[in-house]
Design a protein around this motif. Structure first.
Motif, PDB file in Angstrom:
ATOM      1  N   ASN A  61     -13.883  41.747  -6.888  1.00  0.00           N
ATOM      2  CA  ASN A  61     -13.096  42.433  -5.868  1.00  0.00           C
ATOM      3  C   ASN A  61     -13.852  43.622  -5.289  1.00  0.00           C
ATOM      4  O   ASN A  61     -13.300  44.376  -4.486  1.00  0.00           O
ATOM      5  CB  ASN A  61     -11.761  42.910  -6.441  1.00  0.00           C
ATOM      6  N   PHE A  62     -15.095  43.805  -5.694  1.00  0.00           N
ATOM      7  CA  PHE A  62     -15.950  44.865  -5.165  1.00  0.00           C
ATOM      8  C   PHE A  62     -17.381  44.350  -5.160  1.00  0.00           C
ATOM      9  O   PHE A  62     -17.689  43.298  -5.740  1.00  0.00           O
ATOM     10  CB  PHE A  62     -15.824  46.142  -6.007  1.00  0.00           C
ATOM     11  N   ASP A  63     -18.265  45.074  -4.488  1.00  0.00           N
ATOM     12  CA  ASP A  63     -19.673  44.671  -4.409  1.00  0.00           C
ATOM     13  C   ASP A  63     -20.493  45.411  -5.449  1.00  0.00           C
ATOM     14  O   ASP A  63     -20.215  46.576  -5.776  1.00  0.00           O
ATOM     15  CB  ASP A  63     -20.240  44.982  -3.020  1.00  0.00           C
ATOM     16  N   GLN A 104     -16.663  49.718  -3.374  1.00  0.00           N
ATOM     17  CA  GLN A 104     -15.372  49.163  -3.022  1.00  0.00           C
ATOM     18  C   GLN A 104     -15.432  48.537  -1.632  1.00  0.00           C
ATOM     19  O   GLN A 104     -16.131  49.018  -0.744  1.00  0.00           O
ATOM     20  CB  GLN A 104     -14.284  50.246  -3.062  1.00  0.00           C
ATOM     21  N   ILE A 105     -14.708  47.443  -1.450  1.00  0.00           N
ATOM     22  CA  ILE A 105     -14.719  46.721  -0.182  1.00  0.00           C
ATOM     23  C   ILE A 105     -13.618  47.276   0.709  1.00  0.00           C
ATOM     24  O   ILE A 105     -12.434  47.138   0.404  1.00  0.00           O
ATOM     25  CB  ILE A 105     -14.522  45.221  -0.405  1.00  0.00           C
ATOM     26  N   ALA A 106     -14.007  47.901   1.789  1.00  0.00           N
ATOM     27  CA  ALA A 106     -13.042  48.422   2.755  1.00  0.00           C
ATOM     28  C   ALA A 106     -12.678  47.320   3.738  1.00  0.00           C
ATOM     29  O   ALA A 106     -13.556  46.621   4.258  1.00  0.00           O
ATOM     30  CB  ALA A 106     -13.622  49.622   3.491  1.00  0.00           C
ATOM     31  N   THR A 153      -5.382  50.248  -2.932  1.00  0.00           N
ATOM     32  CA  THR A 153      -5.143  51.435  -2.112  1.00  0.00           C
ATOM     33  C   THR A 153      -5.282  51.062  -0.640  1.00  0.00           C
ATOM     34  O   THR A 153      -6.262  50.425  -0.249  1.00  0.00           O
ATOM     35  CB  THR A 153      -6.152  52.547  -2.449  1.00  0.00           C
ATOM     36  N   PHE A 154      -4.296  51.467   0.157  1.00  0.00           N
ATOM     37  CA  PHE A 154      -4.384  51.205   1.586  1.00  0.00           C
ATOM     38  C   PHE A 154      -3.511  52.201   2.354  1.00  0.00           C
ATOM     39  O   PHE A 154      -2.610  52.830   1.811  1.00  0.00           O
ATOM     40  CB  PHE A 154      -3.960  49.772   1.928  1.00  0.00           C
ATOM     41  N   SER A 188      -9.516  50.167  -1.460  1.00  0.00           N
ATOM     42  CA  SER A 188      -9.795  49.736  -2.822  1.00  0.00           C
ATOM     43  C   SER A 188      -8.932  48.528  -3.160  1.00  0.00           C
ATOM     44  O   SER A 188      -7.758  48.459  -2.779  1.00  0.00           O
ATOM     45  CB  SER A 188      -9.516  50.870  -3.823  1.00  0.00           C
ATOM     46  N   GLY A 189      -9.521  47.574  -3.901  1.00  0.00           N
ATOM     47  CA  GLY A 189      -8.775  46.398  -4.313  1.00  0.00           C
ATOM     48  C   GLY A 189      -8.619  45.392  -3.193  1.00  0.00           C
ATOM     49  O   GLY A 189      -9.177  45.529  -2.095  1.00  0.00           O
ATOM     50  N   ARG A 190      -7.812  44.372  -3.462  1.00  0.00           N
ATOM     51  CA  ARG A 190      -7.569  43.303  -2.492  1.00  0.00           C
ATOM     52  C   ARG A 190      -6.080  42.987  -2.422  1.00  0.00           C
ATOM     53  O   ARG A 190      -5.613  41.949  -2.911  1.00  0.00           O
ATOM     54  CB  ARG A 190      -8.363  42.045  -2.856  1.00  0.00           C
ATOM     55  N   PRO A 191      -5.279  43.859  -1.833  1.00  0.00           N
ATOM     56  CA  PRO A 191      -3.837  43.581  -1.703  1.00  0.00           C
ATOM     57  C   PRO A 191      -3.588  42.400  -0.777  1.00  0.00           C
ATOM     58  O   PRO A 191      -4.350  42.152   0.163  1.00  0.00           O
ATOM     59  CB  PRO A 191      -3.290  44.887  -1.107  1.00  0.00           C
ATOM     60  N   GLU A 192      -2.521  41.659  -1.072  1.00  0.00           N
ATOM     61  CA  GLU A 192      -2.143  40.507  -0.256  1.00  0.00           C
ATOM     62  C   GLU A 192      -0.933  40.895   0.593  1.00  0.00           C
ATOM     63  O   GLU A 192       0.128  41.212   0.072  1.00  0.00           O
ATOM     64  CB  GLU A 192      -1.798  39.321  -1.147  1.00  0.00           C
ATOM     65  N   PHE A 193      -1.104  40.864   1.915  1.00  0.00           N
ATOM     66  CA  PHE A 193      -0.015  41.202   2.830  1.00  0.00           C
ATOM     67  C   PHE A 193       0.680  39.923   3.254  1.00  0.00           C
ATOM     68  O   PHE A 193       0.065  39.026   3.844  1.00  0.00           O
ATOM     69  CB  PHE A 193      -0.562  41.960   4.033  1.00  0.00           C
ATOM     70  N   LYS A 194       1.970  39.829   2.934  1.00  0.00           N
ATOM     71  CA  LYS A 194       2.696  38.581   3.113  1.00  0.00           C
ATOM     72  C   LYS A 194       3.523  38.533   4.384  1.00  0.00           C
ATOM     73  O   LYS A 194       3.636  37.482   5.006  1.00  0.00           O
ATOM     74  CB  LYS A 194       3.611  38.350   1.903  1.00  0.00           C
TER      75      LYS A 194
END
Length: 312
Positions: A193-195, A207-209, A241-242, A289-295
């Motif tokens: 989930n990050f590089d 962290q992947i923005a 985080t978003f 930060s992280g990879r939240p899923e927006f539904k």
């Protein structure tokens, strides 16, 4: 053995870039500014016919040609185009290139060095690495998802990373996509989930923005309305985080909400009040930060005009 010859003469107006076999005895020949097909005779293997499919575009880079399921995809001057193998003449009827929805991103390609672009098909996705901006190396990766029929992401990386070529090779017993850089490193992609970048013993995490913009919500009419609130439904993991910003138009108004940090792994519904008048509005989400899923995203508006209006 072939009983005839098909000669491709060198020229300055148009020249051959790549050739790709398909449908048994058919060969797709991609020139720089046009596309042709060669059909062989089934019994003698002689060249039965040479057909010009289109001269509206050609192929920019040989290594961008990839077989993606029933399609052949490559990079041209007008963007990423595709041809369905079941009908070799489909290109003449293509209304728009495959990359038309992200044409603003395609325009950032540095066409001076675009001949170095590379691509690969893996996990139902077409990965295209191209030079963008002032870069002379492939520093940006476009990802198209054939399952969703949409461009999934445009990936950029820290300075010093580039893609010389893609390779799909085995890793831990399964086929995985790897990128080879010009400095000799091999990078395993789509793993964390990050590089991770660096040398053994000195690896740094990045962290992947990410960024996602929704369409504008009109509530069925272009009349001025009162936007009451919006709701964002997401599936989050601890540490995700978003931030989100609601952009209202006519009159323009921007509402930036506090940063959301997930304290547990769960589904969340975030409701926020706008309370402003306008024609339409959309949500802009930026992850840090992280990879939240927006539904799902819901906008609630009240139409205040007394006149008649048409639903669109």
């Amino acid at each position: 053995p072939s009983q005839t010859q098909f000669r491709i003469l060198p020229g300055t107006a148009d020249w051959i870039i790549a050739a790709f076999p398909y449908q048994n005895l058919k060969l797709l020949v991609l020139y720089r500014k046009s596309v042709h097909a060669i059909l062989l005779d089934g019994s003698t293997l002689a060249v039965a016919q040479a057909v010009e499919i289109t001269r509206n575009f050609g192929c920019v880079a040989r290594r961008t040609v990839a077989n993606c399921g029933p399609y052949i995809v490559w990079l041209s001057d007008i963007g990423v185009v595709q041809m369905q193998i079941a009908n070799e003449l489909a290109l003449t009827n293509t209304a728009a290139p495959l990359s038309d929805p992200i044409q603003d991103q395609i325009q950032t390609i540095n066409w001076t060095y675009s001949s170095n672009a590379v691509a690969v098909f893996w996990n139902n996705r077409y990965y295209l690495a191209v030079p963008t901006g002032s870069s002379a190396v492939n520093n940006t990766i476009f990802v198209y998802n054939f399952l969703n029929s949409a461009w999934e992401s445009v990936d950029t990386y820290p300075a010093g990373f580039d893609v010389l070529n893609f390779h799909v090779i085995s890793y831990n017993g399964t086929k995985r996509i790897h990128a080879v850089s010009s400095i000799g490193y091999v990078f395993l992609m789509e793993e964390l989930n990050f590089d991770e970048f660096g040398v053994p013993g000195n690896v740094q995490d990045f962290q992947i923005a990410g960024q996602m913009n929704t369409r504008n919500y009109l509530a069925g009419t272009y009349d001025v309305k009162r936007v009451r609130r919006f709701q964002l439904d997401a599936n989050v993991t601890i540490g995700d985080t978003f931030t989100s910003t609601y952009e209202l138009s006519n009159p323009d108004y921007s509402l930036t909400l506090p940063t959301y940090i997930a304290t547990q792994t769960t589904d969340v519904s975030l409701r926020n009040t706008v309370g402003r008048r306008g024609v339409s509005g959309g949500l802009q989400i930026a992850t840090t930060s992280g990879r939240p899923e927006f539904k799902a995203i819901t906008a609630e508006s009240t139409i205040t005009t007394r006149g008649t209006y048409n639903l669109t």
